[in-house]
Design an enzyme around this catalytic site. Structure first.
Site, PDB file in Angstrom:
ATOM      1  CD  GLU A  91     -11.913  -3.383 -23.747  1.00  0.00           C
ATOM      2  OE1 GLU A  91     -11.817  -2.279 -22.752  1.00  0.00           O
ATOM      3  OE2 GLU A  91     -12.814  -3.677 -24.194  1.00  0.00           O
TER       4      GLU A  91
ATOM      5  CG  ASN B 111       1.030   4.307  -5.535  1.00  0.00           C
ATOM      6  OD1 ASN B 111       1.417   5.519  -5.791  1.00  0.00           O
ATOM      7  ND2 ASN B 111       1.163   3.432  -6.570  1.00  0.00           N
TER       8      ASN B 111
ATOM      9  CG  HIS C 171       0.174   0.495 -16.212  1.00  0.00           C
ATOM     10  ND1 HIS C 171       0.146  -0.776 -15.595  1.00  0.00           N
ATOM     11  CD2 HIS C 171       0.946   0.527 -16.877  1.00  0.00           C
ATOM     12  CE1 HIS C 171       0.801  -1.625 -16.619  1.00  0.00           C
ATOM     13  NE2 HIS C 171       1.312  -0.545 -17.355  1.00  0.00           N
TER      14      HIS C 171
ATOM     15  NE  ARG D 272      -8.028 -12.349  -7.603  1.00  0.00           N
ATOM     16  CZ  ARG D 272      -7.877 -13.477  -7.805  1.00  0.00           C
ATOM     17  NH1 ARG D 272      -6.487 -14.054  -7.522  1.00  0.00           N
ATOM     18  NH2 ARG D 272      -8.656 -14.495  -8.398  1.00  0.00           N
ATOM     19  CG  LEU D 273      -6.870  -9.414 -14.452  1.00  0.00           C
ATOM     20  CD1 LEU D 273      -6.799 -10.547 -15.622  1.00  0.00           C
ATOM     21  CD2 LEU D 273      -6.318  -8.269 -15.034  1.00  0.00           C
ATOM     22  CG  LEU D 274     -11.268  -5.173 -10.646  1.00  0.00           C
ATOM     23  CD1 LEU D 274     -11.475  -3.699 -10.699  1.00  0.00           C
ATOM     24  CD2 LEU D 274     -11.936  -5.692  -9.649  1.00  0.00           C
TER      25      LEU D 274
ATOM     26  N   GLY E 230       0.597  -1.310   0.142  1.00  0.00           N
ATOM     27  CA  GLY E 230      -0.108   0.061  -0.056  1.00  0.00           C
ATOM     28  C   GLY E 230       0.750   1.305  -0.090  1.00  0.00           C
TER      29      GLY E 230
ATOM     30  CG  ASP F 126      -2.663  -2.447 -17.806  1.00  0.00           C
ATOM     31  OD1 ASP F 126      -3.150  -1.992 -16.494  1.00  0.00           O
ATOM     32  OD2 ASP F 126      -1.829  -3.122 -17.707  1.00  0.00           O
TER      33      ASP F 126
ATOM     34  CG  ASN G 203      -4.907   0.890 -12.520  1.00  0.00           C
ATOM     35  OD1 ASN G 203      -4.509   0.380 -11.250  1.00  0.00           O
ATOM     36  ND2 ASN G 203      -4.117   0.383 -13.694  1.00  0.00           N
TER      37      ASN G 203
END
Length: 217
Positions: free
Chosen positions: A146, A16, A112, A94-96, A14, A148, A110
């Site tokens: 999709e 960020n 990146h 985790r991919l949402l 954590g 990023d 997000n």
């Protein structure tokens, strides 16, 4: 004026999240963290949040084997119960699903570690070095189904220096991430970042981002 209520999703240390905690503690910052949610009970970021007096929740994905819809529904319910208005992904691993992203359309962002659309996915620093780029960096963007993808809110460029390896470059980028994420949240909370199709339009003056987010060499 009421502050924008943030929900921060984490999976690990954590760092960020800490940048957002520090920003929200500053007088006049237009947002506050209503909930820190993790899919891992041992995520160190939960300790950061508790130490700052911020509500936390754990929705462990392992408690929903083979049932991603139920896992995401539980996260969604926790965020809404806390009154969250903007969800910030901060190392959430985790991919949402399109369903969850749709539930928070234009209210889910997000950060990146690359200058999107370059180097989507993992291992961005090593891939940037292998490609021989002279500048790397980080991006805050609205999330789309999709990976990023999504309208870009803000970016910070970081020079690639002679002798860099993945760790040195990652450390330099992370310093910029810690400055860029609160900047992007401020733009949204002040109503200055507007989604216009596939782009974000920024109303009003924007500070010198080079001075704001780039660490000294």
């Amino acid at each position: 004026m009421s502050k924008l209520k943030l929900g921060v999703l984490i999976s690990g240390r954590g760092s960020n999240l800490q940048a957002l905690i520090d920003a929200c503690a500053a007088p006049g910052f237009p947002a506050e963290i209503a909930l820190v949610l993790s899919n891992k009970a041992d995520a160190f970021g939960l300790e950061r949040a508790s130490g700052a007096g911020i509500a936390t929740a754990v929705v462990d994905h392992r408690g929903y084997p083979g049932d991603k819809p139920a896992f995401e529904a539980a996260m969604d319910a926790a965020l809404r119960e806390a009154g969250v208005e903007l969800v910030c992904l901060a190392g959430f691993m985790r991919l949402l699903s399109p369903w969850f992203v749709g539930q928070w359309h234009n209210a889910l962002i997000n950060i990146h570690p690359s200058l999107l659309p370059s180097f989507k996915g993992l291992d961005t620093h090593e891939r940037a070095l292998a490609a021989g780029v002279r500048f790397h960096g980080c991006t805050v963007h609205y999330v789309r189904p999709e990976m990023d993808e999504g309208p870009i809110i803000a970016q910070a460029a970081v020079p690639v220096l002679p002798g860099d390896d993945g760790h040195r470059l990652a450390d330099r980028v992370l310093l910029s991430e810690h400055r860029l994420y609160p900047h992007a949240v401020r733009l949204i909370a002040e109503g200055r970042a507007r989604v216009d199709g596939d782009m974000v339009r920024i109303d009003g003056p924007v500070p010198d981002l080079a001075a704001l987010v780039n660490p000294p060499l």
